[in-house]
Design an enzyme around this catalytic site. Structure first.
Site, PDB file in Angstrom:
ATOM      1  N   ASP A  44       5.005  18.277  42.083  1.00  0.00           N
ATOM      2  CA  ASP A  44       4.545  17.986  43.453  1.00  0.00           C
ATOM      3  C   ASP A  44       5.404  16.778  44.025  1.00  0.00           C
ATOM      4  OD1 ASP A  44       2.991  16.104  42.266  1.00  0.00           O
ATOM      5  OD2 ASP A  44       1.231  16.738  42.924  1.00  0.00           O
ATOM      6  N   ASP A  83       3.451  22.231  39.144  1.00  0.00           N
ATOM      7  CA  ASP A  83       2.325  21.319  39.277  1.00  0.00           C
ATOM      8  C   ASP A  83       1.297  22.291  40.306  1.00  0.00           C
ATOM      9  OD1 ASP A  83       2.491  19.016  38.039  1.00  0.00           O
ATOM     10  OD2 ASP A  83       3.583  18.008  39.693  1.00  0.00           O
ATOM     11  N   LYS A 113       0.407  22.570  35.516  1.00  0.00           N
ATOM     12  CA  LYS A 113      -0.093  21.195  35.275  1.00  0.00           C
ATOM     13  C   LYS A 113      -0.868  20.843  36.328  1.00  0.00           C
ATOM     14  CE  LYS A 113       2.692  17.654  35.855  1.00  0.00           C
ATOM     15  NZ  LYS A 113       2.038  16.728  36.696  1.00  0.00           N
ATOM     16  N   GLU A 115      -3.669  17.167  37.519  1.00  0.00           N
ATOM     17  CA  GLU A 115      -3.802  15.789  37.416  1.00  0.00           C
ATOM     18  C   GLU A 115      -5.551  15.751  36.956  1.00  0.00           C
ATOM     19  OE1 GLU A 115      -0.319  14.188  40.080  1.00  0.00           O
ATOM     20  OE2 GLU A 115      -2.540  13.719  40.505  1.00  0.00           O
ATOM     21  N   GLU A 182       1.538   8.897  32.331  1.00  0.00           N
ATOM     22  CA  GLU A 182       2.191   8.389  33.313  1.00  0.00           C
ATOM     23  C   GLU A 182       2.007   6.839  33.439  1.00  0.00           C
ATOM     24  OE1 GLU A 182       4.002   8.815  37.868  1.00  0.00           O
ATOM     25  OE2 GLU A 182       2.880  10.460  37.050  1.00  0.00           O
TER      26      GLU A 182
END
Length: 277
Positions: A44, A83, A113, A115, A182
């Protein structure tokens, strides 16, 4: 050989490092794929790099599907991970499964993916149950930038370090095939990598992770709005592009481009007949 979520897990078992880069279009995906990179993330981050947004929050499902499908058409061997954008999975498990399914069907993803850690485990479990490979993402999670208060390294105090360890283990238990770390301190990222059986993909997390990922426009010096500490320029493509654009501009304005070798000819008799002479 086509890379898959299973390939990534096998590479960790063998101690082989995993390489990933982002891509957002067909032509770039082809170049990345032909370079032997194991995985392509349609991140993204396209909101920043391709669309000029100040963050990733504004990116939509339609954006991800559009760019994801283009990348999938160009990647023959790399695993394409797409994402899930902001608010495509946070509100409910149902939303998460439906939107993950759209990224697989319409975006032609090989995996998705998302978050978050403990708070999105029910979504991860449901998506995995729907036979969709899931890559987790913890540490600095850009979709949460407003609540985090900025782009800051994570896990630098006792509580947040413990949470990252816990979240990584929970994602593994929920069925994720890999997890992105990250902006996590290198020592902590290595510890997490050693503690879980699934691959860790680092970005700003040191060399002790099982793989690495960068935004291609960052590592090629094409994106200049800001440069994270962890970025290394592997080629100065941005400067080469600027030089090429300037040279083109100059030749067009001087009238030296296009030259004769760049034009098409017509038979003189045909030309005269066409213009009535």
């Amino acid at each position: 050989m086509k890379n898959t979520s299973v390939t990534f897990k096998e590479m960790k078992k063998k101690g082989e490092k995993i390489s990933m880069l982002t891509a957002y279009d067909y032509s770039t995906a082809k170049l990345v794929d032909e370079s032997g990179i194991n995985g392509i993330l349609v991140g993204d981050s396209l909101g920043n790099v391709m669309l000029g947004y100040p963050d990733t929050v504004s990116v939509t499902m339609e954006d991800m599907i559009h760019h994801g499908a283009a990348v999938a058409r160009g990647a023959k061997n790399a695993l394409v991970v797409i994402d899930m954008p902001f608010m495509s999975y946070q509100a409910s498990v149902y939303d998460a499964v439906v939107n993950a399914g759209r990224l697989m069907k319409e975006g032609r993803a090989g995996a998705i993916k998302l978050e978050g850690g403990e708070e999105i485990i029910p979504q991860v479990e449901a998506i995995v149950k729907a036979s969709i490979p899931v890559m987790g993402h913890i540490g600095l999670t850009p979709q949460s930038i407003n609540s985090m208060g900025g782009y800051k390294a994570q896990g630098r105090d006792i509580a947040s370090a413990k949470k990252l360890i816990k979240d990584a283990k929970l994602l593994e238990e929920a069925g994720a095939f890999a997890v992105t770390l990250e902006c996590v301190p290198a020592e902590l990222a290595k510890y997490i990598s050693d503690e879980i059986s699934i691959p860790t993909i680092g970005i700003g997390a040191g060399a002790g992770t099982d793989g690495q990922i960068l935004v291609y426009a960052d590592m090629l010096a094409m994106f200049s709005d800001y440069r994270p500490k962890f970025v290394k320029n592997f080629a100065n493509v941005g400067e080469a592009m600027r030089e090429g654009f300037k040279a083109y501009d100059e030749e067009v304005k001087k009238g030296t481009y296009p030259a004769a070798e760049h034009t098409y000819a017509i038979d003189e008799a045909v030309f005269k007949e066409a213009i009535g002479k």
